[in-house]
Every structure is written in structure tokens, then in C-alpha cells.
Write a protein that holds these residues in place. Structure first.
Motif, PDB file in Angstrom:
ATOM      1  N   SER A 136       0.836  -1.206   0.000  1.00 24.60           N
ATOM      2  CA  SER A 136       0.000   0.000   0.000  1.00 24.60           C
ATOM      3  C   SER A 136       0.865   1.247   0.000  1.00 24.60           C
ATOM      4  CB  SER A 136      -0.878   0.055   1.253  1.00 24.60           C
ATOM      5  OG  SER A 136      -1.684  -1.070   1.339  1.00 24.60           O
ATOM      6  N   THR A 137       1.809   1.272   0.939  1.00 23.53           N
ATOM      7  CA  THR A 137       2.722   2.402   1.067  1.00 23.53           C
ATOM      8  C   THR A 137       4.135   1.844   1.100  1.00 23.53           C
ATOM      9  OG1 THR A 137       1.173   3.891   2.179  1.00 23.53           O
ATOM     10  CG2 THR A 137       3.497   4.215   2.662  1.00 23.53           C
ATOM     11  N   PRO A 138       4.939   2.200   0.123  1.00 22.47           N
ATOM     12  CA  PRO A 138       6.303   1.654   0.064  1.00 22.47           C
ATOM     13  C   PRO A 138       7.326   2.569   0.734  1.00 22.47           C
ATOM     14  CG  PRO A 138       5.798   2.758  -1.993  1.00 22.47           C
ATOM     15  CD  PRO A 138       4.614   2.995  -1.074  1.00 22.47           C
ATOM     16  N   LEU A 139       8.479   1.990   1.045  1.00 25.56           N
ATOM     17  CA  LEU A 139       9.619   2.769   1.537  1.00 25.56           C
ATOM     18  C   LEU A 139      10.159   3.624   0.398  1.00 25.56           C
ATOM     19  CD1 LEU A 139      11.950   2.944   3.849  1.00 25.56           C
ATOM     20  CD2 LEU A 139      13.161   1.387   2.353  1.00 25.56           C
ATOM     21  N   PHE A 140      10.535   4.856   0.709  1.00 24.17           N
ATOM     22  CA  PHE A 140      11.165   5.714  -0.294  1.00 24.17           C
ATOM     23  C   PHE A 140      12.655   5.418  -0.400  1.00 24.17           C
ATOM     24  CE2 PHE A 140      13.666   9.503  -1.298  1.00 24.17           C
ATOM     25  CZ  PHE A 140      13.157   9.807  -2.543  1.00 24.17           C
ATOM     26  N   THR A 141      13.126   5.210  -1.631  1.00 24.80           N
ATOM     27  CA  THR A 141      14.560   5.020  -1.853  1.00 24.80           C
ATOM     28  C   THR A 141      14.969   5.796  -3.099  1.00 24.80           C
ATOM     29  OG1 THR A 141      14.261   2.759  -1.056  1.00 24.80           O
ATOM     30  CG2 THR A 141      16.394   3.292  -1.996  1.00 24.80           C
ATOM     31  N   ASP A 142      15.257   7.047  -2.961  1.00 18.48           N
ATOM     32  CA  ASP A 142      15.744   7.847  -4.103  1.00 18.48           C
ATOM     33  C   ASP A 142      14.871   7.707  -5.349  1.00 18.48           C
ATOM     34  OD1 ASP A 142      17.749   8.556  -2.403  1.00 18.48           O
ATOM     35  OD2 ASP A 142      19.396   7.680  -3.566  1.00 18.48           O
ATOM     36  N   TYR A 143      13.589   7.764  -5.184  1.00 19.88           N
ATOM     37  CA  TYR A 143      12.633   7.647  -6.299  1.00 19.88           C
ATOM     38  C   TYR A 143      12.854   6.373  -7.117  1.00 19.88           C
ATOM     39  CZ  TYR A 143      11.452  12.465  -5.172  1.00 19.88           C
ATOM     40  OH  TYR A 143      11.041  13.595  -4.529  1.00 19.88           O
ATOM     41  N   ALA A 144      13.410   5.349  -6.482  1.00 18.75           N
ATOM     42  CA  ALA A 144      13.685   4.098  -7.194  1.00 18.75           C
ATOM     43  C   ALA A 144      12.378   3.423  -7.618  1.00 18.75           C
ATOM     44  CB  ALA A 144      14.489   3.162  -6.305  1.00 18.75           C
ATOM     45  N   ILE A 145      12.470   2.695  -8.732  1.00 18.92           N
ATOM     46  CA  ILE A 145      11.358   1.857  -9.175  1.00 18.92           C
ATOM     47  C   ILE A 145      11.613   0.474  -8.583  1.00 18.92           C
ATOM     48  CG2 ILE A 145      10.163   0.906 -11.176  1.00 18.92           C
ATOM     49  CD1 ILE A 145      11.732   3.159 -12.800  1.00 18.92           C
ATOM     50  N   LYS A 146      10.659  -0.038  -7.839  1.00 22.26           N
ATOM     51  CA  LYS A 146      10.899  -1.300  -7.144  1.00 22.26           C
ATOM     52  C   LYS A 146       9.983  -2.406  -7.660  1.00 22.26           C
ATOM     53  CE  LYS A 146      12.213   1.188  -2.973  1.00 22.26           C
ATOM     54  NZ  LYS A 146      12.074   1.317  -1.510  1.00 22.26           N
ATOM     55  N   ASP A 147      10.548  -3.579  -7.840  1.00 18.50           N
ATOM     56  CA  ASP A 147       9.771  -4.775  -8.164  1.00 18.50           C
ATOM     57  C   ASP A 147       9.968  -5.767  -7.035  1.00 18.50           C
ATOM     58  OD1 ASP A 147       8.902  -4.626 -11.261  1.00 18.50           O
ATOM     59  OD2 ASP A 147      10.837  -3.623 -10.980  1.00 18.50           O
ATOM     60  N   ARG A 148       8.844  -6.305  -6.536  1.00 19.81           N
ATOM     61  CA  ARG A 148       8.918  -7.199  -5.374  1.00 19.81           C
ATOM     62  C   ARG A 148       8.338  -8.566  -5.711  1.00 19.81           C
ATOM     63  NH1 ARG A 148       7.013  -2.331  -4.021  1.00 19.81           N
ATOM     64  NH2 ARG A 148       8.150  -1.106  -2.459  1.00 19.81           N
ATOM     65  N   PHE A 149       9.026  -9.609  -5.264  1.00 19.28           N
ATOM     66  CA  PHE A 149       8.577 -10.975  -5.534  1.00 19.28           C
ATOM     67  C   PHE A 149       8.774 -11.845  -4.295  1.00 19.28           C
ATOM     68  CE2 PHE A 149      10.432  -9.059  -9.310  1.00 19.28           C
ATOM     69  CZ  PHE A 149       9.461  -9.238 -10.285  1.00 19.28           C
ATOM     70  N   ILE A 150       7.971 -12.896  -4.234  1.00 20.04           N
ATOM     71  CA  ILE A 150       8.155 -13.904  -3.184  1.00 20.04           C
ATOM     72  C   ILE A 150       8.251 -15.266  -3.848  1.00 20.04           C
ATOM     73  CG2 ILE A 150       7.050 -15.084  -1.225  1.00 20.04           C
ATOM     74  CD1 ILE A 150       5.678 -12.383  -0.579  1.00 20.04           C
ATOM     75  N   LEU A 151       9.199 -16.062  -3.384  1.00 18.10           N
ATOM     76  CA  LEU A 151       9.276 -17.459  -3.824  1.00 18.10           C
ATOM     77  C   LEU A 151       9.004 -18.342  -2.616  1.00 18.10           C
ATOM     78  CD1 LEU A 151      10.080 -19.489  -6.113  1.00 18.10           C
ATOM     79  CD2 LEU A 151      12.329 -19.555  -5.022  1.00 18.10           C
ATOM     80  N   LEU A 152       7.908 -19.095  -2.696  1.00 17.62           N
ATOM     81  CA  LEU A 152       7.619 -20.046  -1.621  1.00 17.62           C
ATOM     82  C   LEU A 152       8.090 -21.428  -2.051  1.00 17.62           C
ATOM     83  CD1 LEU A 152       3.971 -19.104  -0.587  1.00 17.62           C
ATOM     84  CD2 LEU A 152       6.101 -18.497   0.571  1.00 17.62           C
ATOM     85  N   PRO A 153       8.622 -22.206  -1.116  1.00 17.65           N
ATOM     86  CA  PRO A 153       8.992 -23.573  -1.488  1.00 17.65           C
ATOM     87  C   PRO A 153       7.745 -24.371  -1.864  1.00 17.65           C
ATOM     88  CG  PRO A 153       9.274 -23.200   0.865  1.00 17.65           C
ATOM     89  CD  PRO A 153       8.908 -21.891   0.274  1.00 17.65           C
ATOM     90  N   LYS A 154       7.960 -25.451  -2.587  1.00 13.39           N
ATOM     91  CA  LYS A 154       6.867 -26.287  -3.070  1.00 13.39           C
ATOM     92  C   LYS A 154       5.982 -26.756  -1.904  1.00 13.39           C
ATOM     93  CE  LYS A 154       6.816 -29.642  -6.857  1.00 13.39           C
ATOM     94  NZ  LYS A 154       5.565 -30.298  -6.695  1.00 13.39           N
ATOM     95  N   ASP A 155       4.698 -26.817  -2.152  1.00 15.28           N
ATOM     96  CA  ASP A 155       3.732 -27.344  -1.175  1.00 15.28           C
ATOM     97  C   ASP A 155       3.808 -26.646   0.181  1.00 15.28           C
ATOM     98  OD1 ASP A 155       2.921 -29.211  -3.083  1.00 15.28           O
ATOM     99  OD2 ASP A 155       4.562 -30.564  -2.496  1.00 15.28           O
ATOM    100  N   SER A 156       4.025 -25.362   0.155  1.00 19.45           N
ATOM    101  CA  SER A 156       4.016 -24.647   1.435  1.00 19.45           C
ATOM    102  C   SER A 156       3.217 -23.360   1.277  1.00 19.45           C
ATOM    103  CB  SER A 156       5.441 -24.326   1.885  1.00 19.45           C
ATOM    104  OG  SER A 156       6.011 -23.383   1.005  1.00 19.45           O
ATOM    105  N   SER A 157       2.899 -22.757   2.390  1.00 19.53           N
ATOM    106  CA  SER A 157       2.112 -21.529   2.331  1.00 19.53           C
ATOM    107  C   SER A 157       2.500 -20.615   3.485  1.00 19.53           C
ATOM    108  CB  SER A 157       0.622 -21.860   2.392  1.00 19.53           C
ATOM    109  OG  SER A 157       0.355 -22.619   3.554  1.00 19.53           O
ATOM    110  N   ILE A 158       2.005 -19.391   3.407  1.00 21.72           N
ATOM    111  CA  ILE A 158       2.298 -18.376   4.418  1.00 21.72           C
ATOM    112  C   ILE A 158       1.212 -18.439   5.491  1.00 21.72           C
ATOM    113  CG2 ILE A 158       2.617 -15.904   4.797  1.00 21.72           C
ATOM    114  CD1 ILE A 158       3.075 -15.730   1.674  1.00 21.72           C
ATOM    115  N   GLN A 159       1.629 -18.362   6.757  1.00 20.02           N
ATOM    116  CA  GLN A 159       0.657 -18.320   7.849  1.00 20.02           C
ATOM    117  C   GLN A 159       0.350 -16.863   8.162  1.00 20.02           C
ATOM    118  OE1 GLN A 159      -1.095 -20.654   9.823  1.00 20.02           O
ATOM    119  NE2 GLN A 159      -1.978 -18.810  10.761  1.00 20.02           N
ATOM    120  N   TYR A 160      -0.961 -16.536   8.172  1.00 22.83           N
ATOM    121  CA  TYR A 160      -1.378 -15.164   8.466  1.00 22.83           C
ATOM    122  C   TYR A 160      -1.018 -14.775   9.896  1.00 22.83           C
ATOM    123  CZ  TYR A 160      -4.463 -11.223   9.466  1.00 22.83           C
ATOM    124  OH  TYR A 160      -4.961  -9.997   9.841  1.00 22.83           O
TER     125      TYR A 160
END
Lengths: 380, 414
Positions: A74-98
Motif C-alpha cells: 500500500s505504502t512503500p519505503l522511499f529510496t531515491d525515487y527508485a522503481i521497485k519490483d517485489r517478488f516472493i518465492l515459496l517452497p513447493k507445497d508450502s504456504s504463508i501463515q497469516y
């Protein structure tokens, strides 16, 4: 102990004693150096970004492949007007716990990838660095590494010592700014990604992910990124989409999930809400209990309600000359006499806040904080 | 009986190898560098493993900044404060020259650190810290200097010895929010404050010389921080000739926080803290006040609203005895340009005589209890000098009820 020792001494013959001594000595050494139980191999960072196989096609296009998926904040960190791309890699058959507060609970071997680029004066996106956060399965601790892009923009190479990269970037208004972009060293990473001595991610908190998902995801999926889970995601909301895909489990109804305001969204949010969201993302990783700036007593989390901890009529502790001779972090109604915007509006070391992650002033951020302070009712 | 002493030795060796405590120079790896190898040194700092020593040979080294994080048992060793010099003039980022975070067992010794834009060395959240034979200086002492020269904060067990701090725009040696600290055989000069112990518990400060600063030695508690301070003993020190202008960056009459409040010409300032012993020191030629005992209320009208488990603005259990106190006959000129300094000048004018050696701001816990007990907070002074004491009644300064008085009788008994 003394009694046993005497008994031991009395019983011993010289020859026997020699053997006993050696055995006891060996046991002592063993006893104080326990062998750790067998554990997964520690994660080893690869030498170059391409070796991970995160992306398909030309590396700098950052087209995710396999289980790597893109996310937004929603609101990103400012870093010198940088363009940021963010990704997550989860291992196979796993998920994130809320988790409702703080960072989501990621499984071992998760990799979070964040790419930093800038827009040059020809309006081209130029890659600078790619940062990795990996949850090491051997000790369940997060580890950091940085990859510095080469001049040919074909590869990013492992780089631990930090760098200063001279660039001329375009800011959000299209103005050209020349600066020495600071690539962090691995200890710099640990400064912000740290609470109570434990290294943690900063961005992926439920409240900051609770927003529309990235538009690019669908196109990328069509292009071959086989996202975790097979269900079709129909939601626009990023977290809801993750739940539908089986990436995220344990989330309550979306209406019960906190939502961090978008600092730019003046239609849905008040100036105060936007300012607090901005401070949360840009400052609160250090300015929180257990964070790098714990000693200051200035705590800027979005949930913080104590006016003194937010900085209102708070005198600094250890700002030294960085305070510019001013008396209060925030003097309500008077941004010109408030230390917070003064330090945000500086670029030199010793004064500039945040201390890391930027070398140019975030004019729009400064303006928002100034406006927020100006609108605060002055105390008697 | 074991007759061969050799066997005892052998057994002892096994025991030592097994559970040995951290002893000096007992590091698994040791790397040695010389001037010109700055890039390698930066990389070595970033790649350190537990139990490592880095040795820097004599010469001058130039760094932007250095950092050490999340390690155990680390030594940074120079060839001595006359010969190994680390210069941070070119610092472009971060808040300090050297930054040490979350290290258990950190020792730095035998070198000069100089001219950082921010603090010279900040040691944050570390345990078992030793700073020895370290000279931390800004060659040009003005408001552009960094705040602190030697700066451990939120630490446990800190020893600073045989070290020197110069030119800090805040405190030369500053120990903040720490549990267990010793500062001994150190010197500090040309700083705003020579040494400051702030929100720190169980500190011993002895055999030091703090001179030529705005204020020699401060023991402060400030509000909104992680812990209260207290249980500080300072003895066998020499605090002298601290009379310089307060050059902390400020508006016209000084800032109202931290050392900005320290008036030029103060030997020792005790602010809002408790269980303080100040004994057997020589405190001389600090020409505004040898010792000030003050509450937070004297510098912050909202201090009483900030009371919580981590802060109490009224000093208590302050014991001052057996010191040699003296002051010259006139204020140093910078005192007239300082907001607290001007109060001291006003006290002297009101008394119509030279301001006494010890100034107490007169804010006691009677303010809270509405009581009238004389000396309810156990401020205890046993000194034989003439013109020793004034209760300056500072919170009523400028009002018609203002009544500074020099009757020290209630403060001479336990």
C-alpha cells in the motif's frame, strides 16, 4: 565438589590417574562443545542473480517463472525515487501463515526478492541492485544478500560491501537529479531488518499487503508463471487472492484485516492517516521498541498512540547537531520548528533521516509531514 | 593422592579448554591489515565470524564508515592511540563512523577515531563491551562535530578506560540506557559535556580528568526512554576548568534538551536521577557551579506529566561528601548567553554575593506530596567549604515569591 575431589585424589594411583585424567578431560571438552543435531544444509547464496532461475527471458525484464510471484505494498519505503519490483518465492507445497500484527509468518526456504531500478533522463528503466531475503532452513533465520547489476544490464553479481553508484534519475515530477545512489552493505541491511537482534522482513505485513494486487500478475501467469495453488483467483484484493490460491492460510474475513493507508491517496484517507502510514513504512522499522532506534524513545508505528512516542512535544535524546538546534521532534502547528521534517529535508550524513536507504530528499514525503504538523492544534 | 603435579596441570588444561571464559586475545581467527587495505578491511568487517580479531597496523586509514553486527567475541585492535588512526572525514552515509550492533563480547583498543560526520563510535545493544586506549576526536570542535565520540547505548557491562574524547558537539564519552558501566582513567576535553551517564544503572566513574568542556560531568535521566538510571558513583576524579561556550547546535540561547541545558562553567550536573554518590573528587575552576542538582522541572515544564516506571524527574538520594570544591570569583562570559546560565546569573544577583558552589533547584517531592518536610529526598551534603550551598528555588524564578536561600542545614544530615 571439594569432597569428591579429595576422594578422587586419594583413590588414584599415578598410572590410573593418568588414564582418568585423560578420560575426564575428554568428557569435559565434549560436554562443553555439544554436537548440534543434524539439520538441513545452511542456505548458500549464489554468485549471480541469474543462477537462481527466478526469471525467464531477458533477466532485466524480471518476468517471474515457476513459483515466484509478484506483490505490491500500500505504502512503500522511499529510496531515491527508485522503481521497485517485489517478488516472493515459496517452497513447493508450502504456504504463508497469516499474522495480524507484524510480518506474515513465512515457511523455511522462502525467498523475498526486491529489485531496485531508476528512471534515467531518457525515461529508461535502469537496474541498480537486487536484494534477497532468505529464510534459511538450517536455523529458521532470515539472511540477506545484495546483487549489483552490471553496466551491460545483463546480470547482477553478489556484492557484500555496498557501493556508491553515480546516477542521474528522474523524480516523480520528471526533474533530473544527480546523486550517488547508496547500495547497502550486508550490515546496513541488518540495521533496518532487525528487531531485538533478530533479522526480519519489513514490508510484507498483512496491513501493508491489504490492497489491490499487482496488475502484472495475470499477464505474468498467462506468460507462464505457474503460481502456487491451482484455483483461479478472482479477487482484486491481494490478500484475498493469495487465500484463493492457497498461498496464504489462517486469514480472518478480509473486513477484519487491518489496512495501512496508501500515503498518496488523499481521496480515501486524511492527511494524518497518510502521514502516519508514511512514517510507519519509512521510519518504524528502526523507530520501534527493539529496533535500531529503540534508544531514541521515538516510536512511529501506525498503531502508536502515545503522543510523546510519536514525537509530539518530545525533546530528542541523542540527536546531537542532527536536530538543527530545534527543541521538539514535532511542535504542533509549526513544521518549520519541528525536527522531524528538518531531518527528512536533509541529505547530509549525521542529519538526514532515515540514515540509510536514501541520498536525495523525498520532497512529497516532506510536504506530507509538514502539512500534518501544520494541521495539528498547537498546544497552549 | 596424585603425586605428579603434571597431572594436575594436565587436568587443569582440559578444564580450561572445555569451559574457558573469554580471555584476552583468545580468538579463533586473527586478521592483520595495514594502511591502503581499506577495501579489504571493510570486507573483513562485513564477513566477520564469531570469535574474530582484526588488527590494524600503525598508519592512517580512511573510511566512509564501518560496521559490525550480530556477532560474538570480537576484537578490533590498533597499534596504539599514537599510531593507528582511522579517519572518517569522507563519511557520506549512516549516523556514525563505526557502528557496532548486537555483539556479545566486543573490544576495541589502541587507536584514534577521528572526524566522522555523525558519532565516532556507536555501540548499540551490546554486552560485555571494552573500550580501551581509544582516542575519539574531532580536530575541529564546533557545532558541525558529531554528537558523541564514544557512545555505548542500551548495553550491558561496559568498560571504558584509558581513553580520550575531544570535540563532541554533545558528550565526549556518553553512556546511555545501559546496565553496568565503568569509566576510568579517561580524559575528555573541548566537548560540550566531557562525560555523560544517562538513564544508566550501576555506573562507576573514577580516576578521570574532564576539563576544558562546557560542562565536565553529567548524570542525567530523561523521560520516554527504556529505563531509569541511578546507582552511580563518581569518585577520585578531577573535573576542572569547564567554562567554554555551549556549542551544541542551537538557537540563540541553547536548546532545551540533553546537553543543551548544561550551562557553561558547570563541573557536575545531576538531573532527575537517584542514588548518586559523588565523593573524593577535585572539582575546581568550573566558574558557574561546581555541582548542580536539578529536577526535570527546571528544564521542562511538562516533566511531571512524564512520570512513569522509567522516569521520575525529582532527584533523590544524592550524597556529596569528601570532595575538594572551589570556584573562581567571576562567571565565565558564555554563561550570559545560555538559558540556564542566565538563571545562575540571576541567582547570584538576587543573593547579592558570589553564587555558592553547590546549586540545588529546590524542586523536591514535596511538590507531589504537598508536604513541608525539609529535604524529603535525602539530598546529603558533607563538605566544609564556605559559601557551599544554595537552594535556588528555580521554578519560581522571576516571580515575586522567588526565594533562593543559602541555608544548607537540612541537607547536611543523613
Amino acid at each position: 565438589m571439594t569432597h569428591k575431589w579429595n576422594v578422587f585424589k586419594k583413590r588414584c594411583q599415578v598410572g590410573f590417574a593418568l588414564v582418568a585424567v585423560l578420560i575426564i578431560g575428554f568428557m569435559l571438552i565434549q560436554g562443553c562443545h555439544p554436537q548440534p543435531p543434524a539439520e538441513p544444509e545452511p542456505f548458500a547464496f549464489k554468485d549471480s542473480l541469474s543462477q537462481y532461475g527466478f526469471f525467464q527471458g531477458e533477466l532485466k525484464q524480471l518476468k517471474p517463472v515457476g513459483r515466484l510471484f509478484r506483490y505490491v505494498l500500500s505504502t512503500p519505503l522511499f529510496t531515491d525515487y527508485a522503481i521497485k519490483d517485489r517478488f516472493i518465492l515459496l517452497p513447493k507445497d508450502s504456504s504463508i501463515q497469516y499474522t495480524g500484527s507484524g510480518v506474515l509468518s513465512f515457511p523455511d526456504s522462502t525467498i523475498i526478492v526486491k529489485n531496485f531500478a531508476y528512471q534515467n533522463t531518457d525515461h529508461q528503466k535502469v537496474m541498480i541492485e537486487t536484494r534477497l531475503l532468505v529464510k534459511d532452513p538450517s536455523d529458521h533465520a532470515w539472511k540477506v544478500m545484495d546483487y549489483l547489476w552490471n553496466a551491460q544490464q545483463t546480470e547482477a553479481i553478489k556484492h557484500i560491501t555496498g557501493a556508491r553508484v553515480p546516477i542521474t534519475l528522474l523524480d516523480d515530477m520528471g526533474n533530473a537529479i544527480s546523486t550517488n545512489y547508496q547500495v547497502p552493505n550486508t550490515n546496513d541491511c541488518k540495521r533496518c531488518h532487525n528487531n531485538g537482534g533478530v533479522l526480519i522482513p519489513i514490508g510484507p505485513k498483512a496491513r501493508n499487503l491489504n490492497t489491490d494486487g499487482p496488475a502484472a500478475t495475470i499477464a505474468e501467469t498467462a506468460a507462464g508463471s505457474a503460481l502456487v495453488g491451482s484455483a483461479t483467483a478472482t479477487s482484486v484484493n491481494q490478500l484475498a487472492r493469495w487465500v484463493q490460491r492457497g498461498i496464504l492460510r489462517g486469514m480472518p474475513d478480509l473486513s477484519k484485516v487491518d489496512k495501512l493507508p496508501d500515503w498518496k491517496d488523499s481521496i480515501h484517507y486524511t492527511v494524518a492517516q497518510r502521514a502516519r502510514a508514511y512514517l510507519d513504512v519509512n521510519c518504524a522499522h528502526c523507530h520501534t521498541r527493539g529496533g535500531d532506534a529503540y534508544n531514541t524513545g521515538l516510536f512511529l508505528e501506525y498503531q502508536q498512540t502515545d503522543p510523546a512516542h510519536i514525537g509530539i512535544m518530545k525533546m530528542p535524546v541523542s540527536a546531537g547537531g542532527g536536530a538543527g538546534g530545534l527543541n521538539f521532534d514535532i511542535l504542533p502547528g509549526n513544521p518549520a520548528s519541528s525536527i522531524m521534517p528538518y531531518r527528512m529535508n536533509a541529505a547530509e550524513a549525521g542529519t538526514a533521516m532515515p540514515e540509510l536507504a536514501r541520498t536525495v530528499i523525498h520532497k512529497e514525503g516532506v510536504r506530507l509531514i509538514q502539512q500534518w504538523i501544520k494541521e495539528m492544534k498547537a498546544e497552549k | 593422592m596424585i603425586k605428579h603435579p603434571l597431572l594436575y596441570v594436565l587436568l587443569g588444561c582440559c578444564w580450561l579448554t572445555a569451559c574457558k571464559p573469554d580471555v584476552a586475545d583468545d580468538y579463533k581467527t586473527r586478521q592483520v591489515f595495514g594502511p591502503g587495505q581499506e577495501d579489504k578491511i571493510v570486507e573483513a568487517f562485513l564477513s566477520l565470524k564469531d570469535s574474530s580479531a582484526i588488527e590494524l597496523k600503525a598508519g592512517t586509514y580512511k573510511f566512509d564508515n564501518l560496521s559490525i553486527a550480530q556477532l560474538k567475541h570480537i576484537l578490533i585492535q590498533g597499534a596504539g592511540p599514537d599510531s593507528t588512526i582511522l579517519d572518517f572525514s569522507s563519511q557520506t552515509s549512516g549516523g556514525e563512523g563505526i557502528r557496532v550492533t548486537d555483539v556479545k563480547g566486543f573490544t576495541i583498543r589502541g587507536m584514534v577515531l577521528q572526524n566522522a560526520k555523525g558519532d565516532l563510535i556507536k555501540i548499540n545493544r551490546c554486552q560485555d563491551v571494552v573500550v580501551a586506549s581509544l582516542h575519539a576526536i574531532w580536530q575541529k570542535a564546533d557545532s558541525n562535530s558529531g554528537g558523541y565520540a564514544i557512545y555505548p547505548v542500551l548495553c550491558k557491562n561496559v568498560l571504558i578506560e584509558d581513553s580520550y574524547a575531544e570535540g563532541a558537539s554533545d558528550a565526549g564519552i556518553y553512556v546511555g540506557q545501559t546496565q553496568g558501566a565503568i569509566v576510568r582513567r579517561c580524559k575528555a576535553s573541548r566537548n560540550v559535556a566531557g562525560c555523560e551517564i544517562e538513564n544508566t544503572q550501576d555506573a562507576q566513574v573514577y580516576d578521570n580528568e574532564f576539563y576544558g568542556n562546557t560542562a565536565g560531568f553529567l548524570i542525567f535521566d530523561l523521560p520516554n526512554l527504556s529505563q531509569r538510571g541511578g546507582r552511580v558513583r563518581a569518585y577520585h576524579n578531577n573535573f576542572h576548568d569547564n567554562n567554554t561556550k555551549n556549542f551544541a547546535k542551537s538557537g540563540n540561547f541553547g536548546t532545551y534538551w540533553g546537553v543543551g541545558n548544561a550551562p557553561p562553567g558547570s563541573g557536575v550536573v545531576i538531573l532527575s536521577t537517584s542514588h548518586i554518590d559523588l565523593d573524593s573528587n577535585q572539582i575546581s575552576h568550573n566558574n558557574s557551579s561546581a555541582i548542580i542538582i536539578a529536577s526535570g522541572l527546571s528544564v521542562d515544564e511538562k516533566a511531571m506529566e512524564k512520570i512513569n516506571a522509567q522516569y521520575f524527574p525529582i532527584p533523590a538520594d544524592v550524597h556529596i561528601y569528601g570532595n575538594q570544591l572551589s570556584m573562581d570569583s567571576a562567571f565565565p562570559s558564555p554563561v550570559y548567553e545560555h538559558h540556564v546560565g542566565k538563571m545562575l546569573v540571576a541567582v547570584q544577583q538576587r543573593l547579592g554575593a558570589r553564587i555558592p558552589l553547590i546549586l540545588y533547584d529546590g524542586v523536591s517531592s514535596n511538590v507531589i506530596s504537598k508536604g513541608t518536610t525539609p529535604n524529603p529526598d535525602s539530598i546529603y551534603i558533607q563538605q566544609s567549604e564556605p559559601n557551599l550551598f544554595v537552594d535556588a528555588d528555580l521554578t519560581r524564578i522571576g516571580t515575586k515569591d522567588w526565594n533562593p536561600n543559602t541555608n544548607g542545614a537540612p541537607f547536611t544530615k543523613h
